[in-house]
Scaffold this motif. Sequence first.
Motif, PDB file in Angstrom:
ATOM      1  N   ARG A 132       2.578 -45.269 -32.147  1.00  0.00           N
ATOM      2  CA  ARG A 132       4.031 -44.588 -33.071  1.00  0.00           C
ATOM      3  C   ARG A 132       4.008 -42.942 -32.929  1.00  0.00           C
ATOM      4  O   ARG A 132       5.507 -42.841 -33.146  1.00  0.00           O
ATOM      5  N   PRO A 136       9.905 -43.397 -29.829  1.00  0.00           N
ATOM      6  CA  PRO A 136      11.289 -42.465 -30.570  1.00  0.00           C
ATOM      7  C   PRO A 136      11.496 -42.941 -31.613  1.00  0.00           C
ATOM      8  O   PRO A 136      10.511 -44.231 -32.431  1.00  0.00           O
ATOM      9  N   ASP A 137      11.866 -42.236 -32.824  1.00  0.00           N
ATOM     10  CA  ASP A 137      12.256 -42.235 -33.904  1.00  0.00           C
ATOM     11  C   ASP A 137      12.379 -43.911 -34.484  1.00  0.00           C
ATOM     12  O   ASP A 137      13.726 -43.836 -33.610  1.00  0.00           O
ATOM     13  N   GLY A 138      11.863 -44.793 -34.984  1.00  0.00           N
ATOM     14  CA  GLY A 138      12.165 -45.505 -35.841  1.00  0.00           C
ATOM     15  C   GLY A 138      11.789 -46.657 -34.911  1.00  0.00           C
ATOM     16  O   GLY A 138      11.824 -47.670 -35.591  1.00  0.00           O
ATOM     17  N   THR A 139      11.280 -46.806 -33.527  1.00  0.00           N
ATOM     18  CA  THR A 139      10.476 -47.536 -32.805  1.00  0.00           C
ATOM     19  C   THR A 139       9.015 -47.825 -33.398  1.00  0.00           C
ATOM     20  O   THR A 139       8.311 -47.097 -33.770  1.00  0.00           O
ATOM     21  N   ASP A 140       8.906 -49.468 -33.252  1.00  0.00           N
ATOM     22  CA  ASP A 140       7.583 -50.396 -33.946  1.00  0.00           C
ATOM     23  C   ASP A 140       6.898 -50.298 -32.174  1.00  0.00           C
ATOM     24  O   ASP A 140       7.098 -52.074 -32.730  1.00  0.00           O
TER      25      ASP A 140
END
Length: 524
Positions: A132, A136-140
């Motif tokens: 996490r 990249p931002d927001g990637t799960d």
Amino acid sequence: MNDFASPVTQHTLVSEAIEGCTVQPVILAGGSGTRLWPLSREQSPKQLISLFGDESLLEATVHRLERLFAGDRKTQAGPRFERAAPIVVCGDDLHLATLDRLQRCGGAPRILLEPAPRNTAPALTLAALAARADAPDGTDPVLIVVPADHLIADNGAFVAALAQAVSHAAQGAIVTLGVPPEQPETGYGYIRIGAPVGLNGARSIDGFVEKPDRELAGRYVASGEYWWNSGMFVVRASVWLAAIARCRPMIASVCEESFARASFDSTGARRLDRAAFAACPSDSIDYAVMEQIGSEARLPGVVVPLVAGWSDVGAWDAVWQASEKDAEGNVARGRVLFEGSSDSFAHSDGRLVACVGVTGVVVIETADAVLVAAKDRVQEVRSIVSRLKAERGAEIHEHRKVQRPWGCYDSIDRGERFQVKRIVVKPGGRLSLQMHHHRAEHWVVVRGTARVTRGDESFLLSENESTYIPLGVTHRLENPGKTPLEIIEVQSGSYLGEDDIVRFDDQYGRAQESGSKREGAASQ
């Protein structure tokens, strides 16, 4: 995300789920492999040794996972995924040996170092936090979690099973790969399978059960309701972090704190905070979370069938089973001769091993230990290891010949006030700048060219030349050439313990670890 679609709509949702999915391989490389002693040791465990061919099980695992990202974008198993370097979780004491194997695979390894062993649940939690943090931002990302020390015969079937598992994990399930059993096996845990999920053989998880005795294992196999637990999992990072926080909040909080305080060393490895991690409970993925799936509605579980020639290579009988045999069922590795023998396994690291008139026997020869065991009792090797550990036997720690990122060394002789080592340094290899309080060293170059640092001096030595390193003088050995450097080192002094070392500079980040009791001058 935790509600599963009906079989009618499952196929469409699976395709959509995979298309927008980012996957992150995670390799758990903290195993010890005690049942494969004497080839497996604490500093050279199962995942780092070569049991099948030239590459270690760890290297084979890395190459197997690369198939997820290789070839055509579309196959019958589903889309391929964007390439991601695996996160490898291992113990601090195995850092350099693990780094060496990963560097052979190419690419930039991402190593996560545990200060102390705490089993697989904390290891996966830390990997999820790293995935996490680095995404990249927001990637799960969906984590594909595999042990470093398993054997898969059919890599194509393995990749197909993983693609199916990713499709379920993308929808919020905690997925494991289950192996339909071929015979009763007491060395594996079992998964009790439930109703079908989708169209490709996946089932819901009714529960996890411990390793059974022979009679119970037979009933499991006969019922058709139980699959072997492979120890491989596929799950979104956020889903795992929520599950471990719910089931084992202490593990979750300690891992979060130690990860938040982590730092990177000179090799690029992420080192967890030792003080914070000391409070972490030890627990497995199965105990911590998976055994809750049958009774916890908020933990949806799916098991995907894996029919790919899987083995956890847990003991010598499994190595024999997975190896190519002669007409009499024998397996020979190294200098081995069989005469009038059958169904046996013999491994030689150097000396000739001759087996005459034996059946169902395992013989493992190394430079400092020999194992002879009945093949149907090799599980008891762990008892020998426990006894050696209690007696502080050196044979459980490392081999006489020790691999290092810069090369290797072999402790060929030792007495009360001397020790002799054969040291081989790879082209471009460099040992740490160091000093000893209690011993002097004599170096003789037998092949190649050495660059020697001795105090304020720096000079070259060629074949048949030698030098002397007095007690208390800083020194370093390097190979500036394009061929391996081989030297004979003779240590002499009142104390030859492996903890007599002070490092001043080291490209592997060990200058702060002066006084290590596990590596001597030649190992630096």
